[in-house]
Design an enzyme around this catalytic site. Sequence first.
Site, short mmCIF file in Angstrom:
data_model
loop_
_atom_site.label_atom_id
_atom_site.label_comp_id
_atom_site.label_asym_id
_atom_site.label_seq_id
_atom_site.Cartn_x
_atom_site.Cartn_y
_atom_site.Cartn_z
N ARG A 169 8.64 11.00 -7.46
CA ARG A 169 7.96 10.03 -6.63
C ARG A 169 6.35 10.63 -6.85
O ARG A 169 6.07 11.71 -7.00
CB ARG A 169 8.35 10.09 -5.25
N LYS A 193 11.33 14.37 0.01
CA LYS A 193 11.37 13.93 1.16
C LYS A 193 12.37 15.10 2.16
O LYS A 193 13.06 15.49 1.64
CB LYS A 193 12.04 12.54 1.60
N HIS A 263 6.29 3.76 -8.73
CA HIS A 263 7.46 3.80 -8.70
C HIS A 263 8.43 3.16 -9.64
O HIS A 263 9.61 3.21 -9.86
CB HIS A 263 7.72 3.25 -6.99
N ARG A 266 9.77 5.61 -12.07
CA ARG A 266 10.45 6.19 -11.45
C ARG A 266 11.71 5.35 -11.79
O ARG A 266 12.80 5.75 -12.31
CB ARG A 266 10.42 6.25 -10.00
N HIS A 289 17.76 11.78 -4.26
CA HIS A 289 18.32 10.75 -3.24
C HIS A 289 19.34 11.36 -2.37
O HIS A 289 20.34 12.11 -2.80
CB HIS A 289 18.97 9.65 -4.11
N TYR A 298 20.26 1.35 -9.71
CA TYR A 298 20.12 1.18 -11.21
C TYR A 298 21.17 0.87 -12.25
O TYR A 298 21.22 0.78 -13.10
CB TYR A 298 19.49 2.73 -11.44
#
Length: 317
Positions: A169, A193, A263, A266, A289, A298
């Site tokens: 990110r 995150k 993004h 990404r 994730h 994806y």
Amino acid sequence: MARSETEAADADDSQYEALPASFKEVLGQFVHHLTHECGRSAHTVRGYRADVTSLLVHLAATGTTRLAGVDIAGLRSWLANRRAQGIARASLARKVSAVRAFTAWAHRQGHLDADAGARLSGPSVPHNPPEILRTDQAETLAAATASDGSATGLRDRAVVELLYATGIRVSELCGLDVASVDRSRNVLRVFGKGAKERTVPFGIPAARAVDDYLQRARPELAADHSGDALLLGVRGGRLHPSTVRRVLRDWLSRTGMPSLTPHGLRHSAATHLLDGGADLRSVQELLGHASIDSTQIYTHVSAERLRGAYRQAHPRA
């Protein structure tokens, strides 16, 4: 006309100051929870704070001044008010998510007898396939950045190569320190995150770009206040995500390609990995994730690309 971030922050602060003291206290506790217990980014915390503030302002205006009095009727009234203001469905869905996180936390803390937000339904938002570059476009972009030997040009090349090579990110990229780069194994130590750490590999082109940047550009950009930051701005401070977005937009414009966010790189990296045979779990780990559901999109992109190639090439398509 869209408000600037400063104007939006001023408006949020003004709303906050008008809240009853009891609401301010609970909101402050929730912000502390997001920041120090959940490890959410400053950007995410600001968004949650603004969305919950809008709820509390609405509740106060309709006569509810204690959190214990919040019920599903009050939440639905707030949501209807947001809809009436013409807020986009995606924004409404995000606001509902923030409010539900707040009421769930408030219930766990004993501020609410029941979690009213669990019954609040937001608008459905269609999940469109993400915008991505083709592999040849990614190669063109990388080659273009390699043509600029200035200090900022070498930095931009490192930015593009790292984003595409690793799929990290933009906030993770800007948070990298010099020590985050392990050239002996060609991996990055990334904090994602929730302050979760992961190790992400990168290839030879990105390694060369980083080496050139560290040897020839960073010493020129560095200032007394640069600290350990890997990527620096023109004044020597840590590179900001907004600068990365502008840099990418400028390079895409120079090469005649459609505009894309970091993004989007990404998304491109993840899609090209799956196209090349990588398994979904590996891509999930690479991207950081928490749930594989976030990575599933994806496979849809790759499947659509496969269908397009089939329709174009197969004689009986």
